[in-house]
Structures are given as C-alpha cells and as structure tokens.
Design an enzyme around this catalytic site. Structure first.
Site, PDB file in Angstrom:
ATOM      1  N   HIS A  80       0.843  -1.194   0.000  1.00 28.28           N
ATOM      2  CA  HIS A  80       0.000   0.000   0.000  1.00 28.28           C
ATOM      3  C   HIS A  80       0.876   1.240   0.000  1.00 28.28           C
ATOM      4  O   HIS A  80       1.861   1.305   0.733  1.00 28.28           O
ATOM      5  CB  HIS A  80      -0.908   0.014   1.233  1.00 28.28           C
ATOM      6  CG  HIS A  80      -1.853   1.174   1.238  1.00 28.28           C
ATOM      7  ND1 HIS A  80      -3.035   1.161   0.525  1.00 28.28           N
ATOM      8  CD2 HIS A  80      -1.770   2.387   1.815  1.00 28.28           C
ATOM      9  CE1 HIS A  80      -3.641   2.323   0.677  1.00 28.28           C
ATOM     10  NE2 HIS A  80      -2.892   3.086   1.456  1.00 28.28           N
ATOM     11  N   ASP A 159     -14.996   3.206   7.771  1.00 23.79           N
ATOM     12  CA  ASP A 159     -13.964   4.100   7.224  1.00 23.79           C
ATOM     13  C   ASP A 159     -14.554   5.011   6.148  1.00 23.79           C
ATOM     14  O   ASP A 159     -14.202   6.186   6.075  1.00 23.79           O
ATOM     15  CB  ASP A 159     -12.790   3.293   6.657  1.00 23.79           C
ATOM     16  CG  ASP A 159     -11.792   4.212   5.975  1.00 23.79           C
ATOM     17  OD1 ASP A 159     -11.230   5.078   6.674  1.00 23.79           O
ATOM     18  OD2 ASP A 159     -11.620   4.109   4.746  1.00 23.79           O
ATOM     19  N   ARG A 166     -14.274  13.393   7.494  1.00 25.92           N
ATOM     20  CA  ARG A 166     -12.958  14.044   7.669  1.00 25.92           C
ATOM     21  C   ARG A 166     -12.684  15.013   6.527  1.00 25.92           C
ATOM     22  O   ARG A 166     -12.160  16.103   6.726  1.00 25.92           O
ATOM     23  CB  ARG A 166     -11.853  12.975   7.722  1.00 25.92           C
ATOM     24  CG  ARG A 166     -11.819  12.213   9.043  1.00 25.92           C
ATOM     25  CD  ARG A 166     -10.982  10.952   8.918  1.00 25.92           C
ATOM     26  NE  ARG A 166      -9.616  11.222   8.540  1.00 25.92           N
ATOM     27  CZ  ARG A 166      -8.818  10.354   7.907  1.00 25.92           C
ATOM     28  NH1 ARG A 166      -9.267   9.148   7.587  1.00 25.92           N
ATOM     29  NH2 ARG A 166      -7.587  10.667   7.618  1.00 25.92           N
ATOM     30  N   SER A 181      -7.382   4.401   9.120  1.00 27.11           N
ATOM     31  CA  SER A 181      -8.151   4.324   7.868  1.00 27.11           C
ATOM     32  C   SER A 181      -7.470   3.344   6.901  1.00 27.11           C
ATOM     33  O   SER A 181      -8.107   2.432   6.350  1.00 27.11           O
ATOM     34  CB  SER A 181      -8.230   5.735   7.262  1.00 27.11           C
ATOM     35  OG  SER A 181      -8.643   5.702   5.936  1.00 27.11           O
ATOM     36  N   LYS A 185      -8.660  -1.070   6.137  1.00 26.78           N
ATOM     37  CA  LYS A 185      -9.003  -1.635   4.818  1.00 26.78           C
ATOM     38  C   LYS A 185      -8.065  -2.782   4.462  1.00 26.78           C
ATOM     39  O   LYS A 185      -8.469  -3.786   3.878  1.00 26.78           O
ATOM     40  CB  LYS A 185      -8.955  -0.536   3.753  1.00 26.78           C
ATOM     41  CG  LYS A 185     -10.143   0.423   3.882  1.00 26.78           C
ATOM     42  CD  LYS A 185     -10.045   1.585   2.935  1.00 26.78           C
ATOM     43  CE  LYS A 185      -8.998   2.563   3.385  1.00 26.78           C
ATOM     44  NZ  LYS A 185      -9.157   3.932   2.982  1.00 26.78           N
TER      45      LYS A 185
HETATM   46  N1  URA Z   1      -5.583   6.915   2.500  1.00 26.91           N
HETATM   47  C1  URA Z   1      -6.603   6.358   3.187  1.00 26.91           C
HETATM   48  O1  URA Z   1      -7.118   5.314   2.830  1.00 26.91           O
HETATM   49  N2  URA Z   1      -7.035   6.986   4.298  1.00 26.91           N
HETATM   50  C2  URA Z   1      -6.498   8.140   4.746  1.00 26.91           C
HETATM   51  O2  URA Z   1      -6.919   8.637   5.755  1.00 26.91           O
HETATM   52  C3  URA Z   1      -5.434   8.709   4.012  1.00 26.91           C
HETATM   53  C4  URA Z   1      -4.988   8.064   2.883  1.00 26.91           C
END
Ligand code: URA
Length: 418
Positions: A80, A159, A166, A181, A185
């Site tokens: 990621h 999220d 946010r 966050s 995932k």
């Molecule tokens: N990527 C995400 O998935 N969440 C965030 O808060 C920032 C970058």
C-alpha cells in the site's frame, strides 16, 4: 456519545468499549454526523495513542465484510502506498513479485485530489475489469497468483463514513486517523503480510521524513497487533516518482520499465525496494538485496512482463494494448511547456503538479468526477537539472482544453529555479 466526546476533548484515552460503541453507532446511523464530526475534531487536536488507534482500526476492519483468503495457499502479500504523484509502483511491483513466486491479492482504490489511484490506471486498459465477486477474486489469485481489484462495497464501511466526514471537516491530516483508515481496509482485505510505502515531501500527506517515520511506526504497530506481518519503507515525494502522470500515460511508463528499458528510473528503484520486502515477507528471498536481484532477473528474462500480460488477460483486459501501447487511450493534442527563465531546479511543488494533471482531467476533485484516461503530463525535467530559457519542462497531453491555461500556469509555478 456526549461523554465520549467530552473525554477526548479533555485529552483522556478512549477505551475499547468506547471505540466499538462509536464505530457501531456510525455504521447503524444511530450516531448523527454532527457528533461524529465533533469527536473527529477532538481526536484531531488531542490525538490517540497506539492502543486507541489499534482498537479503532480493528473496530473499522470488523465493521463490514472481511475477505477470507484462506482457500489460497501460501503467504498472501499486499502493498500500500500512502499516495503520490506519478506513482505507478503497484503495476510494476505486483507482476514482478508474482513472477518471482509470490502471491499477491490486492484491493486498490481510485485516485482522489492530486494523488492517482491504481484502479484508474488499470481501467485505462481497454476492457480491463476490476469488480469481481469474492469467489472470482480467489479464483483469479489461485490461478494467476496476482489479482488487483476494487474493494467490495461493504469493506470497512465505518472508514467510508469517517473519511467523507474528515474530508469536509478539515480532519484528514491526523496520523491516528490516517493510519487506522489505511490499516482497517488492509486488514479487512485479508492479507497475511503487508509492505507499506510511506511517502514524504511536497506531494504527500506527510511533509517531513520525521512525520512519515511516525506514521510508518504506528501502522507497523497496528499490523503487529492485528497479526499481519507489516514492514514500511519511506520514500521521497519531493518530485513526481515516475516521469508520466495520468492514467494511460503511466501504463505506458510501466510497460517500458517491465521491458527493462528504464533501469535508472526512480519509479523502478522504489518498486524494487517494495517488492524485495514483499518477497522477504513471503519467505522467497533471504533479504532485501536478494529480493531485488530476483526482481531484476524477472525483468531481464521477461517473466515480469509476461506476468503483467497474464494478469491483464485474466481480468478481461486487452493485452494487445500492452504489446502495442498506441492502442491505449491517447489525447488529441500535446502541448510543450518551456521555461521562460534559467537556473537550477531546486524544488518542485509536487502536489501542484498533481493538481495540474487533475485539472486536465487525469484525476478527480470530488469522488463523483469522471476522469479522462488519456490526459496528463510527461515530465522532461527533474530536481537538480540546469535549465536555460526555452528548455522543455514537460509535455501536456490534453483533450478538453477548458482548463489548459490554468493547468499550464500551475505547472510552471510548481518548478522552482534558483
Ligand atoms: N488513505 C486512506 O485510505 N485513508 C487516509 O486517511 C489517508 C490516505
């Protein structure tokens, strides 16, 4: 909820029960957005420790479906990136790791704002599919050892709700909120091992290496707490990573890297670092140096390029557009941008370069925006270059010329000469 907001407002730690109560209430809609927004602002100012952040991550990961990849043998490894400009590492790293014997089951996202997203790059390949059922996903990974797909609709729904709040309450940029966050995932996506590319510099969320290190440490700690073996590398985003910015343009660059035509590129260097760590976590390489050697061999033998084609074909994509990139979406016009001053490039505003590509249609300002896969920017300069008046800085690939002047001016201003 009022007690929980009050607690965080005063800088106290939230308990596991508090956090689970909040996450359940957000998803069931029993907690109204205004209270959630208020809690987010309290978290933004008071922060959360690693224990609270881990509880929030796990509660979000458990708030919807969790992918069960246990039917696939071996270590399922994912990567990621915290988001960047010209960052097409996924499409280089994942075929190379799979060609070296790794198993990559990856769920990716779309681009937002100045940062690009792997799904948009993939879908610039004609007929490429990114939505599959979980059984189809497992089947793809079992057969090809590589699949890159969109997240299922119900993956970490907490999220999705928190992120959109946010976004509109100026609370995106908080280390605990970003790390929970991202990791929620990844954990819900079902991988056994994870390599994180934490960016720092003008094109990323984290502007300094110290902040990036802090974010990396927290995410590695969360991974450990959740039983996902996690490593992080830090990489610079003080200029676009690749030379190509824009979806089909970036696909052209990855083709050239995987064909071994671009061995000096920064994009390849970061890809090797990431992939080598994935191979170590997959127990296929003894150490990072060994992993890099394996990947370079997979480029030289053509195995990485063949794996890219196999994976694209398995997901319905038109492989003839990889063999012949002229078949990829192409913009109507190319505009060369030249310098009107001279000096050395000492700084780039990478975020502004990403925004300039977004204005051309390569990215989205809001989630609903349509993107144009053909457009973007090809960089013809890099940090440290000596520039004379009239030297070419980039080529803009454009279809809809409505924002061309604004995009050009934004690009020009983002290159700082001294
Ligand atoms: N990527 C995400 O998935 N969440 C965030 O808060 C920032 C970058």
């Amino acid at each position: 909820m009022i007690d929980i907001i009050e607690k965080k407002k005063l800088g106290k730690s939230l308990s596991e029960e508090d956090i689970e109560y909040v996450v359940k209430g957000i998803v069931s809609k029993e907690i109204p957005d205004y209270q959630t927004a208020s809690l987010l602002m309290a978290i933004y100012f008071q922060g959360m420790d690693i224990v609270e952040t881990t509880h929030l991550t796990l509660a979000m990961a458990n708030s919807g479906d969790r992918a069960d990849l246990s039917a696939i043998g071996g270590v399922k490894v994912d990567k990621h990136s915290t988001g960047g400009v010209g960052d097409a590492t996924t499409m280089i790293v994942t075929p190379l790791v799979a060609a070296c014997g790794g198993t990559v089951a990856k769920m990716s996202g779309r681009g937002l704002g100045h940062t690009g997203g792997t799904l948009d790059k993939l879908t610039s390949i004609p007929n490429m599919k990114i939505q599959f059922t979980s059984d189809e996903f497992i089947d793809l990974v079992s057969k090809t050892h590589l699949a890159v797909v969109g997240q299922s609709g119900n993956l970490a729904p907490a999220d999705k709700i928190l992120y959109s709040l946010r976004d509109v309450t100026a609370t995106v940029n908080n280390i605990s909120l970003i790390s929970s966050s991202i990791m929620s995932k990844k954990i819900a996506g079902g991988c056994d091992a994870l390599v994180l590319d934490v960016k720092y510099g003008s094109g990323s969320f984290m502007k300094t290496i110290e902040e990036a290190q802090k974010l990396a440490d927290i995410m590695v700690g969360i991974g450990k707490g959740a039983g996902v073996e996690t490593r992080a590398i830090l990489s610079k985003m003080d200029q676009p990573l690749g030379t190509h910015i824009g979806n089909a343009l970036e696909v052209r660059e990855i083709i050239s890297v995987l064909k071994g035509k671009n061995k000096e590129s920064r994009l390849l260097a970061v890809s090797l670092e990431l992939g080598a760590n994935m191979l170590v976590l997959s127990k296929l390489a003894e150490d990072v140096e060994h992993g890099k050697k394996m990947m370079l061999e997979a480029i030289d033998s053509g195995a990485g390029y063949r794996k890219l084609c196999e994976f694209i074909k398995a997901q319905g994509g038109d492989v003839s557009a990889i063999d012949n990139p002229d078949k990829l979406p192409t913009a109507r016009r190319q505009v060369v941008v030249t310098s009107d001053s001279s000096g050395t490039i000492v700084r780039m505003d990478t975020e502004a370069i990403g925004r300039s590509a977004m204005l051309l249609g390569a990215g989205r300002a809001t989630k609903q925006d349509e993107i144009d896969p053909a457009v973007g920017i090809v960089m013809q300069c890099q940090l440290g270059d000596r520039i004379s008046v009239g030297d070419v800085l980039c080529t803009i690939h454009v279809n809809d010329e409505q924002n061309l002047d604004e995009a050009t001016t934004m690009f020009e201003k983002s290159i700082i000469l001294e």
